[in-house]
Design a protein around this motif. Structure first.
Motif, short mmCIF file in Angstrom:
data_model
loop_
_atom_site.label_atom_id
_atom_site.label_comp_id
_atom_site.label_asym_id
_atom_site.label_seq_id
_atom_site.Cartn_x
_atom_site.Cartn_y
_atom_site.Cartn_z
N TYR A 77 0.83 -1.21 0.00
CA TYR A 77 0.00 0.00 0.00
C TYR A 77 0.86 1.25 0.00
O TYR A 77 0.63 2.18 -0.77
CB TYR A 77 -0.91 -0.03 1.23
N VAL A 78 1.87 1.29 0.87
CA VAL A 78 2.73 2.46 0.96
C VAL A 78 3.75 2.48 -0.18
O VAL A 78 4.04 3.54 -0.75
CB VAL A 78 3.45 2.51 2.32
N GLU A 79 4.28 1.32 -0.53
CA GLU A 79 5.32 1.29 -1.56
C GLU A 79 4.77 1.70 -2.92
O GLU A 79 5.47 2.34 -3.72
CB GLU A 79 5.94 -0.11 -1.63
N THR A 80 3.53 1.36 -3.20
CA THR A 80 2.91 1.80 -4.45
C THR A 80 2.84 3.32 -4.51
O THR A 80 3.17 3.94 -5.53
CB THR A 80 1.49 1.21 -4.58
N TYR A 81 2.41 3.93 -3.41
CA TYR A 81 2.35 5.39 -3.36
C TYR A 81 3.74 5.99 -3.48
O TYR A 81 3.94 6.99 -4.19
CB TYR A 81 1.70 5.85 -2.05
N ALA A 82 4.72 5.41 -2.79
CA ALA A 82 6.08 5.93 -2.85
C ALA A 82 6.63 5.91 -4.27
O ALA A 82 7.26 6.88 -4.72
CB ALA A 82 6.99 5.12 -1.92
N MET A 83 6.37 4.82 -4.99
CA MET A 83 6.85 4.74 -6.37
C MET A 83 6.18 5.78 -7.25
O MET A 83 6.82 6.41 -8.10
CB MET A 83 6.61 3.33 -6.90
N GLU A 84 4.87 5.97 -7.07
CA GLU A 84 4.15 6.94 -7.88
C GLU A 84 4.51 8.37 -7.50
O GLU A 84 4.67 9.23 -8.38
CB GLU A 84 2.64 6.73 -7.71
N HIS A 85 4.62 8.66 -6.22
CA HIS A 85 4.86 10.02 -5.75
C HIS A 85 6.31 10.46 -5.96
O HIS A 85 6.58 11.60 -6.37
CB HIS A 85 4.49 10.13 -4.27
N LEU A 86 7.25 9.56 -5.69
CA LEU A 86 8.67 9.91 -5.77
C LEU A 86 9.26 9.62 -7.15
O LEU A 86 10.26 10.23 -7.52
CB LEU A 86 9.46 9.15 -4.71
N GLY A 87 8.66 8.68 -7.88
CA GLY A 87 9.25 8.24 -9.13
C GLY A 87 10.32 7.19 -8.85
O GLY A 87 10.90 7.15 -7.76
N LYS A 88 10.58 6.37 -9.84
CA LYS A 88 11.52 5.28 -9.60
C LYS A 88 12.94 5.78 -9.35
O LYS A 88 13.74 5.10 -8.72
CB LYS A 88 11.50 4.28 -10.76
N GLU A 89 13.27 7.01 -9.82
CA GLU A 89 14.61 7.54 -9.58
C GLU A 89 14.82 7.91 -8.12
O GLU A 89 15.87 7.65 -7.53
CB GLU A 89 14.88 8.77 -10.47
N ARG A 90 13.81 8.56 -7.47
CA ARG A 90 13.94 8.98 -6.08
C ARG A 90 13.48 7.91 -5.09
O ARG A 90 13.78 7.99 -3.90
CB ARG A 90 13.14 10.26 -5.83
N PHE A 91 12.76 6.93 -5.59
CA PHE A 91 12.24 5.88 -4.72
C PHE A 91 13.36 5.21 -3.93
O PHE A 91 13.23 4.96 -2.72
CB PHE A 91 11.48 4.84 -5.56
N GLY A 92 14.47 4.90 -4.60
CA GLY A 92 15.57 4.20 -3.94
C GLY A 92 16.15 4.98 -2.78
O GLY A 92 16.58 4.40 -1.78
N LYS A 93 16.18 6.32 -2.90
CA LYS A 93 16.74 7.14 -1.82
C LYS A 93 15.87 7.12 -0.58
O LYS A 93 16.36 7.36 0.54
CB LYS A 93 16.94 8.57 -2.32
N SER A 94 14.59 6.85 -0.75
CA SER A 94 13.70 6.70 0.40
C SER A 94 13.74 5.27 0.93
O SER A 94 13.82 5.05 2.14
CB SER A 94 12.27 7.08 0.00
N ARG A 95 13.73 4.31 0.01
CA ARG A 95 13.71 2.90 0.39
C ARG A 95 14.97 2.48 1.14
O ARG A 95 14.95 1.55 1.97
CB ARG A 95 13.51 2.05 -0.87
N LEU A 96 16.08 3.19 0.91
CA LEU A 96 17.33 2.80 1.58
C LEU A 96 17.23 2.97 3.09
O LEU A 96 17.98 2.33 3.84
CB LEU A 96 18.52 3.60 1.03
N PHE A 97 16.30 3.82 3.56
CA PHE A 97 16.13 3.96 5.01
C PHE A 97 15.62 2.67 5.64
O PHE A 97 15.88 2.40 6.81
CB PHE A 97 15.20 5.13 5.33
N GLY A 98 14.90 1.87 4.86
CA GLY A 98 14.51 0.55 5.34
C GLY A 98 15.71 -0.34 5.56
O GLY A 98 15.79 -1.07 6.56
N SER A 99 16.66 -0.28 4.64
CA SER A 99 17.89 -1.07 4.78
C SER A 99 18.69 -0.60 5.99
O SER A 99 19.27 -1.42 6.71
CB SER A 99 18.73 -0.94 3.51
N ILE A 100 18.70 0.72 6.21
CA ILE A 100 19.41 1.25 7.38
C ILE A 100 18.77 0.75 8.67
O ILE A 100 19.46 0.34 9.62
CB ILE A 100 19.42 2.80 7.34
#
Length: 363
Positions: free
Chosen positions: A108-131
């Protein structure tokens, strides 16, 4: 501001995943659970993640109301760990509930993140999960004197995940829109070779997620050094998430998925061929950036181009790959564990790659 909320959600969601995956098996062992019982418990969540999306194929839509119920259900299920953890049969039920809820929350959230941030910026947000995943592995390893400490961390992280999810979705016009409009019926069959590839990819990962630590220590690499290998892989994953945008712009999504699968097959083969080499182990962990981070973003982005019902596509992505694939991967890895384990994993990854070529030619 939404970038902060999305990143906060990813951070604490993957803290929950980190505690559950890294430490819950040890906690259950501390409480006297047998290996078969531990395996049974941890087979439940992936299976629930696989079954949940099928309920949303017809009549049911993943709405904000259902999403909030899933957030509450995840926190409730973890709270139920306290009174049920001493009984294997009672502990089954909150684990099933947790698996079902997590199968709705992240897509639910990841779909919004991909649409709102775009696939280029998505990774910069998703990396906080890895952290978050990496940090909880370091912090809780020093504070797991009693099993309740692990449950406390799990409950707090789940509550903070719900908090950031609520901040992101409350009064957000994106989430108050009507249900996703689809001009075609959602079907897995018209891109079946892609789904088969995603499934096989995670089956091959069963050897890594379940037996990497055991495999390395049995070949003379210390447990402490193996923990550094895990951390190094996550660091490489974080770096790739941050710098993947140029790759996503320059190359086709399908070719990036193929590239990730190819390097995954090479990764497993190197572990098979050089089981006692610390240098090779670090090299294979560096490939985690491509076999997980790049493959994940490219595969999810590719599905979003193929399906109008993006949330449902994301649910099936997690259900079929990490759910069903994770379940069978763990089972197969346990059955074939030995000196040839990673050779089998490499071959399974090659079948995943072959399925991608059938996807291009036939679909």
């Amino acid at each position: 501001m939404n970038f902060f909320k999305i990143s906060g959600f990813f951070f604490f969601y993957f803290v929950v995943v980190g505690v559950y995956v890294i430490f819950m098996p040890k906690i259950l062992q501390m409480l006297g659970y047998s290996a078969p019982h531990i395996g049974a418990i941890f087979a439940l969540a992936p299976l629930m993640r696989f079954f949940v999306p099928f309920f949303f194929l017809k009549h049911i839509e993943l709405t904000p109301k259902i999403f909030y119920f899933a957030l509450a259900g995840a926190t409730l299920s973890i709270a139920l760990f306290y009174p049920t953890i001493h009984s294997f049969y009672l502990f089954i039920f909150p684990n099933m509930l947790l698996g079902a809820c997590l199968g709705m929350i992240l897509p639910y959230v990841e779909t919004y993140a991909m649409e709102h941030l775009g696939k280029e910026r998505f990774g910069k947000s998703r990396l906080f999960g890895s952290i978050g995943f990496m940090l909880i592995g370091i912090v809780l390893a020093r504070h797991l004197e009693t099993y309740t400490n692990g449950l406390h961390y799990l409950l707090i992280a789940s509550s903070l995940t719900a908090f950031f999810a609520y901040l992101l979705t409350q009064n957000n016009p994106h989430f108050s829109k009507e249900k996703e409009k689809a001009t075609t019926v959602f079907s897995l069959l018209h891109v079946k070779y892609l789904w088969i590839s995603l499934f096989l990819m995670q089956v091959s990962f069963g050897a890594f997620y379940n037996f990497f630590t055991i495999y390395e220590t049995e070949h003379g690499i210390s447990l402490e050094t193996t923990s550094y290998l895990w951390a190094f892989g996550v660091i490489c994953e974080i770096i790739l998430f941050y710098f993947q945008a140029p790759l996503l712009r320059r190359f086709s999504l399908l070719n990036l998925v193929r590239f990730g699968v190819t390097l995954t097959s090479l990764r497993w083969f190197l572990l098979y061929a050089f089981p006692s080499s610390l240098l090779v182990s670090y090299a294979t962990q560096s490939l985690h950036a491509f076999s997980f981070a790049l493959h994940h973003t490219a595969a999810l982005s590719l599905l979003y181009t193929l399906y109008a019902q993006k949330k449902l596509a994301a649910q099936f992505y997690y259900g079929i790959s990490f759910g069903l694939g994770g379940f069978f991967g763990a089972f197969i890895a346990g059955f074939f564990y030995g000196s040839y384990l990673y050779l089998y994993a490499s071959i399974i990854a090659l079948f995943s790659l072959g399925s991608l070529y059938l996807f291009k030619e036939r679909e």
